[in-house]
Scaffold this active site. Structure first.
Site, PDB file in Angstrom:
ATOM      1  N   ASN A   1      10.913   0.993   3.641  1.00 46.65           N
ATOM      2  CA  ASN A   1       9.758   1.899   3.634  1.00 46.65           C
ATOM      3  C   ASN A   1       8.752   1.603   4.743  1.00 46.65           C
ATOM      4  O   ASN A   1       8.141   2.523   5.279  1.00 46.65           O
ATOM      5  CB  ASN A   1       9.076   1.774   2.260  1.00 46.65           C
ATOM      6  CG  ASN A   1       7.688   2.371   2.254  1.00 46.65           C
ATOM      7  OD1 ASN A   1       7.520   3.575   2.162  1.00 46.65           O
ATOM      8  ND2 ASN A   1       6.671   1.518   2.387  1.00 46.65           N
TER       9      ASN A   1
ATOM     10  N   TYR B   1       3.556  12.172  18.053  1.00 46.95           N
ATOM     11  CA  TYR B   1       4.490  11.467  17.159  1.00 46.95           C
ATOM     12  C   TYR B   1       5.796  11.106  17.866  1.00 46.95           C
ATOM     13  O   TYR B   1       6.777  10.762  17.228  1.00 46.95           O
ATOM     14  CB  TYR B   1       4.749  12.393  15.962  1.00 46.95           C
ATOM     15  CG  TYR B   1       5.189  11.727  14.676  1.00 46.95           C
ATOM     16  CD1 TYR B   1       4.299  10.967  13.907  1.00 46.95           C
ATOM     17  CD2 TYR B   1       6.484  11.903  14.185  1.00 46.95           C
ATOM     18  CE1 TYR B   1       4.703  10.401  12.704  1.00 46.95           C
ATOM     19  CE2 TYR B   1       6.894  11.334  12.979  1.00 46.95           C
ATOM     20  CZ  TYR B   1       5.992  10.591  12.248  1.00 46.95           C
ATOM     21  OH  TYR B   1       6.388  10.046  11.046  1.00 46.95           O
TER      22      TYR B   1
ATOM     23  N   THR C   1      -2.108   8.847   2.430  1.00 52.61           N
ATOM     24  CA  THR C   1      -2.124   7.372   2.403  1.00 52.61           C
ATOM     25  C   THR C   1      -2.931   6.902   3.602  1.00 52.61           C
ATOM     26  O   THR C   1      -3.320   7.704   4.460  1.00 52.61           O
ATOM     27  CB  THR C   1      -0.699   6.796   2.535  1.00 52.61           C
ATOM     28  OG1 THR C   1      -0.221   7.095   3.851  1.00 52.61           O
ATOM     29  CG2 THR C   1       0.260   7.354   1.498  1.00 52.61           C
TER      30      THR C   1
ATOM     31  N   ASN D   1       6.592  -9.843   9.189  1.00 54.38           N
ATOM     32  CA  ASN D   1       6.631  -8.705  10.115  1.00 54.38           C
ATOM     33  C   ASN D   1       8.093  -8.330  10.335  1.00 54.38           C
ATOM     34  O   ASN D   1       8.828  -9.020  11.044  1.00 54.38           O
ATOM     35  CB  ASN D   1       5.975  -9.104  11.443  1.00 54.38           C
ATOM     36  CG  ASN D   1       6.002  -7.968  12.444  1.00 54.38           C
ATOM     37  OD1 ASN D   1       6.593  -6.900  12.190  1.00 54.38           O
ATOM     38  ND2 ASN D   1       5.378  -8.178  13.578  1.00 54.38           N
TER      39      ASN D   1
ATOM     40  N   LYS E   1      12.449   7.559  13.804  1.00 52.57           N
ATOM     41  CA  LYS E   1      12.928   8.116  12.529  1.00 52.57           C
ATOM     42  C   LYS E   1      14.262   8.858  12.726  1.00 52.57           C
ATOM     43  O   LYS E   1      15.097   8.878  11.816  1.00 52.57           O
ATOM     44  CB  LYS E   1      11.871   9.043  11.912  1.00 52.57           C
ATOM     45  CG  LYS E   1      10.576   8.320  11.515  1.00 52.57           C
ATOM     46  CD  LYS E   1      10.769   7.364  10.352  1.00 52.57           C
ATOM     47  CE  LYS E   1       9.447   6.850   9.806  1.00 52.57           C
ATOM     48  NZ  LYS E   1       9.587   5.951   8.657  1.00 52.57           N
TER      49      LYS E   1
ATOM     50  N   ARG F   1       0.845  -1.204   0.000  1.00 54.48           N
ATOM     51  CA  ARG F   1       0.000   0.000   0.000  1.00 54.48           C
ATOM     52  C   ARG F   1       0.877   1.250   0.000  1.00 54.48           C
ATOM     53  O   ARG F   1       2.087   1.170   0.220  1.00 54.48           O
ATOM     54  CB  ARG F   1      -0.892   0.015   1.252  1.00 54.48           C
ATOM     55  CG  ARG F   1      -1.854  -1.144   1.320  1.00 54.48           C
ATOM     56  CD  ARG F   1      -2.791  -1.062   2.514  1.00 54.48           C
ATOM     57  NE  ARG F   1      -2.106  -1.252   3.788  1.00 54.48           N
ATOM     58  CZ  ARG F   1      -2.074  -0.342   4.768  1.00 54.48           C
ATOM     59  NH1 ARG F   1      -2.683   0.818   4.623  1.00 54.48           N
ATOM     60  NH2 ARG F   1      -1.436  -0.593   5.891  1.00 54.48           N
ATOM     61  N   GLY F   2       0.226   2.392  -0.212  1.00 57.13           N
ATOM     62  CA  GLY F   2       0.845   3.700   0.021  1.00 57.13           C
ATOM     63  C   GLY F   2       2.111   3.974  -0.790  1.00 57.13           C
ATOM     64  O   GLY F   2       2.227   3.630  -1.971  1.00 57.13           O
TER      65      GLY F   2
HETATM   66  N1  LIG Z   1       2.037   9.296   4.545  1.00 52.77           N
HETATM   67  C1  LIG Z   1       2.773  10.310   4.982  1.00 52.77           C
HETATM   68  O1  LIG Z   1       2.288  11.448   5.092  1.00 52.77           O
HETATM   69  C2  LIG Z   1       4.224  10.114   5.339  1.00 52.77           C
HETATM   70  C3  LIG Z   1       4.983  11.250   5.671  1.00 52.77           C
HETATM   71  C4  LIG Z   1       6.320  11.088   6.030  1.00 52.77           C
HETATM   72  C5  LIG Z   1       6.879   9.820   6.030  1.00 52.77           C
HETATM   73  N2  LIG Z   1       6.133   8.740   5.691  1.00 52.77           N
HETATM   74  C6  LIG Z   1       6.795   7.428   5.696  1.00 52.77           C
HETATM   75  O2  LIG Z   1       6.565   6.776   4.467  1.00 52.77           O
HETATM   76  C7  LIG Z   1       6.591   5.362   4.663  1.00 52.77           C
HETATM   77  C8  LIG Z   1       5.338   4.741   4.056  1.00 52.77           C
HETATM   78  O3  LIG Z   1       4.216   5.330   4.695  1.00 52.77           O
HETATM   79  P1  LIG Z   1       2.753   5.208   4.069  1.00 52.77           P
HETATM   80  O4  LIG Z   1       2.081   6.479   4.376  1.00 52.77           O
HETATM   81  O5  LIG Z   1       2.813   4.726   2.665  1.00 52.77           O
HETATM   82  O6  LIG Z   1       2.140   4.058   5.003  1.00 52.77           O
HETATM   83  P2  LIG Z   1       0.898   3.069   4.784  1.00 52.77           P
HETATM   84  O7  LIG Z   1       0.043   3.503   3.654  1.00 52.77           O
HETATM   85  O8  LIG Z   1       0.297   2.901   6.145  1.00 52.77           O
HETATM   86  O9  LIG Z   1       1.620   1.698   4.351  1.00 52.77           O
HETATM   87  C9  LIG Z   1       2.480   1.088   5.248  1.00 52.77           C
HETATM   88  C10 LIG Z   1       3.012  -0.179   4.630  1.00 52.77           C
HETATM   89  O10 LIG Z   1       3.951  -0.759   5.559  1.00 52.77           O
HETATM   90  C11 LIG Z   1       3.574  -2.090   5.833  1.00 52.77           C
HETATM   91  N3  LIG Z   1       3.973  -2.446   7.196  1.00 52.77           N
HETATM   92  C12 LIG Z   1       3.626  -1.831   8.367  1.00 52.77           C
HETATM   93  N4  LIG Z   1       4.191  -2.469   9.410  1.00 52.77           N
HETATM   94  C13 LIG Z   1       4.916  -3.496   8.888  1.00 52.77           C
HETATM   95  C14 LIG Z   1       5.698  -4.519   9.463  1.00 52.77           C
HETATM   96  N5  LIG Z   1       5.852  -4.630  10.783  1.00 52.77           N
HETATM   97  N6  LIG Z   1       6.281  -5.423   8.632  1.00 52.77           N
HETATM   98  C15 LIG Z   1       6.119  -5.331   7.281  1.00 52.77           C
HETATM   99  N7  LIG Z   1       5.376  -4.383   6.683  1.00 52.77           N
HETATM  100  C16 LIG Z   1       4.769  -3.490   7.486  1.00 52.77           C
HETATM  101  C17 LIG Z   1       2.063  -2.137   5.621  1.00 52.77           C
HETATM  102  O11 LIG Z   1       1.672  -3.478   5.392  1.00 52.77           O
HETATM  103  P3  LIG Z   1       0.100  -3.915   5.440  1.00 52.77           P
HETATM  104  O12 LIG Z   1      -0.499  -3.385   4.162  1.00 52.77           O
HETATM  105  O13 LIG Z   1       0.122  -5.409   5.479  1.00 52.77           O
HETATM  106  O14 LIG Z   1      -0.478  -3.273   6.657  1.00 52.77           O
HETATM  107  C18 LIG Z   1       1.925  -1.215   4.402  1.00 52.77           C
HETATM  108  O15 LIG Z   1       2.220  -1.919   3.216  1.00 52.77           O
HETATM  109  C19 LIG Z   1       6.742   5.157   6.165  1.00 52.77           C
HETATM  110  O16 LIG Z   1       8.093   4.944   6.478  1.00 52.77           O
HETATM  111  C20 LIG Z   1       6.264   6.477   6.740  1.00 52.77           C
HETATM  112  O17 LIG Z   1       6.810   6.741   8.018  1.00 52.77           O
HETATM  113  C21 LIG Z   1       4.810   8.853   5.356  1.00 52.77           C
END
Ligand SMILES: NC(=O)c1ccc[n+]([C@@H]2O[C@H](COP(=O)([O-])OP(=O)(O)OC[C@H]3O[C@@H](n4cnc5c(N)ncnc54)[C@H](OP(=O)(O)O)[C@@H]3O)[C@@H](O)[C@H]2O)c1
Length: 259
Positions: free
Chosen positions: A94, A156, A194, A67, A163, A19-20
């Site tokens: 990621n 956070y 996301t 995991n 982070k 996802r995301g």
């Molecule tokens: N969205 C934002 O605004 C934002 C801003 C700054 C930084 N980020 C960073 O960007 C990255 C991606 O974020 P996102 O927004 O795309 O998140 P997201 O949509 O919640 O997707 C998270 C992904 O990580 C997987 N995941 C979570 N825990 C895991 C684990 N223990 N083992 C394996 N996979 C795991 C999830 O798997 P499942 O699908 O199976 O749950 C999902 O595929 C992260 O590092 C986040 O901190 C995001």
């Protein structure tokens, strides 16, 4: 120089790529020619969906439920990578998770979970990735970090600390792995719409997104594709001299001093 963005014959592991942002990075690396290891922890359907799409480009896609916050989860992930591929070129760290609550309500278990998924997994994934990258003569490691490593976002604290640790690991690994022709960097995205956002209580306020857009000099929010584009650049040889850096991709959001 051949096309620096042609990743044919290369293999990328993208954690949390069902996802995301991870999904967009996996798709873009595959469009550039790489075979992809998709990793997820809970949601199989979107992971299988993106794998199907990647196979439709003529690329290989291996889907692994693991995991990464658990050491045996990382072992499972990398033993399947080794079983299915001879080597690894790109590791995109990621996946992230965390307990968003005020400092005074944080619990030991939430701290451990957050630090293990977001920071510990990066170090020990790198340990397992490096021998596979050496077989390719080098590689690229890209971590997805967050502005919360340096700035203070509501609830956070644990993710922010994880982070900050991740950013430090990026710098240390960049130096230690440089002689092995492995580049290590991070991307710090601004707000990206996301599924992750629904875990923030401040997102209940439906003015948060419009306010963020109006406070972004570029005039729009960052998209998963914006991050994927920078990940592709960091994986390309054009970025070989960027080492241990955190590349901020936020449309200028953090630049102006608020009124
Ligand atoms: N969205 C934002 O605004 C934002 C801003 C700054 C930084 N980020 C960073 O960007 C990255 C991606 O974020 P996102 O927004 O795309 O998140 P997201 O949509 O919640 O997707 C998270 C992904 O990580 C997987 N995941 C979570 N825990 C895991 C684990 N223990 N083992 C394996 N996979 C795991 C999830 O798997 P499942 O699908 O199976 O749950 C999902 O595929 C992260 O590092 C986040 O901190 C995001």
């Amino acid at each position: 120089m051949n096309n620096p963005f042609d990743f044919s014959g290369k293999v990328a592991l993208v954690t949390g790529s069902g996802r995301g942002i991870g999904r967009a990075i996996a798709r873009q690396l595959a469009l550039n020619g790489a075979d992809i290891v998709i990793n997820y922890v809970h949601n199989q359907e979107p992971a299988e969906e993106i794998a199907k799409e990647i196979r439709s480009f003529g690329r290989k896609a291996l889907v692994v439920r693991a995991n990464i916050g658990k050491m045996d989860g990382l072992d499972t992930l990398f033993s399947l990578v080794r079983e299915n591929f001879d080597s690894l070129d790109f590791l995109i760290a990621n996946a992230a998770s965390g307990f968003n609550r005020p400092a005074m309500q944080q619990k030991e278990s939430g701290w451990d979970h957050t630090l293990n998924v977001n920071a510990r997994a990066f170090l020990f994934a790198a340990q397992q990735a490096v021998p596979l990258m050496k077989k390719s003569g080098g590689g690229k490691i890209v971590a997805i970090t967050s502005p919360g490593a340096e700035r203070v976002l509501p609830d956070y604290i644990a993710v922010g600390a994880s982070k900050a640790a991740l950013n430090a690991l990026v710098r240390y690994l960049a130096v230690e792995l440089a002689p092995q022709h492995i580049c290590v960097n991070a991307i710090s995205p601004g707000i990206v719409e996301t599924g992750a956002l629904k875990h923030f209580s401040f997102m209940q306020d439906n003015q948060v997104i419009p306010r963020a857009v109006s406070n972004t000099p570029a005039g729009r929010l960052v998209t998963p594709q914006d991050i994927a584009n920078v990940a592709v650049f960091l994986c390309s040889p054009l970025a070989d001299m960027i080492r241990g850096q955190v590349i901020v991709v936020d449309g200028g959001y953090t630049l102006p001093v608020p009124d």
